[in-house]
Design an enzyme around this catalytic site. Sequence first.
Site, PDB file in Angstrom:
ATOM      1  N   ASP A  26      30.132   0.289 -84.060  1.00 43.87           N
ATOM      2  CA  ASP A  26      29.743   1.601 -83.526  1.00 43.87           C
ATOM      3  C   ASP A  26      27.855   1.211 -82.982  1.00 43.87           C
ATOM      4  OD1 ASP A  26      29.037   3.349 -81.699  1.00 43.87           O
ATOM      5  OD2 ASP A  26      27.815   4.230 -82.914  1.00 43.87           O
ATOM      6  N   ASP A  28      24.863   2.482 -81.636  1.00 42.36           N
ATOM      7  CA  ASP A  28      23.660   3.140 -81.472  1.00 42.36           C
ATOM      8  C   ASP A  28      23.746   3.857 -82.626  1.00 42.36           C
ATOM      9  OD1 ASP A  28      21.587   3.896 -80.202  1.00 42.36           O
ATOM     10  OD2 ASP A  28      22.819   3.358 -78.036  1.00 42.36           O
ATOM     11  N   ASP A 225      28.300   6.550 -86.533  1.00 38.59           N
ATOM     12  CA  ASP A 225      27.988   7.358 -87.133  1.00 38.59           C
ATOM     13  C   ASP A 225      28.340   8.458 -86.502  1.00 38.59           C
ATOM     14  OD1 ASP A 225      26.821   6.712 -84.473  1.00 38.59           O
ATOM     15  OD2 ASP A 225      25.286   7.611 -84.980  1.00 38.59           O
TER      16      ASP A 225
HETATM   17 MG   LIG Z   1      26.894   5.972 -82.375  1.00 37.25          MG
END
Ligand SMILES: [Mg+2]
Length: 344
Positions: A26, A28, A225
């Site tokens: 991922d 961001d 995250d």
């Molecule tokens: Mg993310």
Amino acid sequence: MSQGVRTSPEGSGRALSEVYDTALLDLDGVVYAGGEAIAHAVGSLATARTGGMRLAYVTNNALRTPEAVAAHLTELGIRAEASDIVTSAQAVARLIADQVPRGARVLVIGGEGLRVALRERGLEPVESAEDEPVAVVQGYGGPELPWGRFAEASYAIARGLPWFASNTDLTIPSARGIAPGNGAAVEVVRIATGAEPQVAGKPLPPMHRETILRTGAERPLVVGDRLDTDIEGAFNGGVDSLLVLTGVTDGALLLAAPPRHRPTYVDADLRGLLTGQPEITREGEGFRCGGWTASASADAGRLEVTGDGEALDGLRALCAAAWTAAGEGVCELDGGKALARLGL
Ligand SMILES: [Mg+2]
């Protein structure tokens, strides 16, 4: 591989970059935040890549083209090419192409990433409901997307056209705070039309399928995250996952994770790719990881942790205690004191 109810993060004697052939990362909150590289990301990714791990970047954001994302990563010092990027625009374009004739017109509410992805699948992006589209696709259009675009989508959907969404993330992080994401824009059209879109992005299967098709990964590790997109997407795809704590997930969220949100491994940041993950062992009623032992006290209504050492080991032990106590449910014991003891 993810099977049954996960009751603790796993150990791995070898570095994860050696155990898995491809990292599905991922962006961001993992690689960058607010446009800037996250601490230890650049160096860790370079080392993992030099060691032979394939790196692919998997984003729900449909605004930018793979070329633009690769250019941004390169600017940050991360070697990447357009073919290393997988976006929800690509996943939704394939989903549409499976259902409409080749060359069909598709009304686009969103950015350049969507238009490029549609053309790649032999579809023709158009801008108006009067251009005889056979489907509508909606992806994040950035802060400048005019309100009238939602009206355009609504007119076409009211005529019975199938409606697709690249993703339904309600929010998008920006340098100034949390902004409405594509999911919020989709809600606008949903309220106006009463229709339901077909969605492609994480954690849904079309995105995972797109990622595996494009990377050819045989033993992938999802790195993210967010529990409800990255980790749930890995769970749905039956692949292992590494949660990093550089984004939106904190210790309390992790301890309260239902089975589909429990990652295989937990680490502070992307340095976790390069190291072995410590074993968690049962010790009486508790769970030991590194210098810490954690247990669930149903009588006291809380999780407890004793010992010392790396805070992250304490968190891993707490996960084992919380997830075992919760089984297939969600742990409702209070972990606040234990997390404070770890400084997390
Ligand atoms: Mg993310």
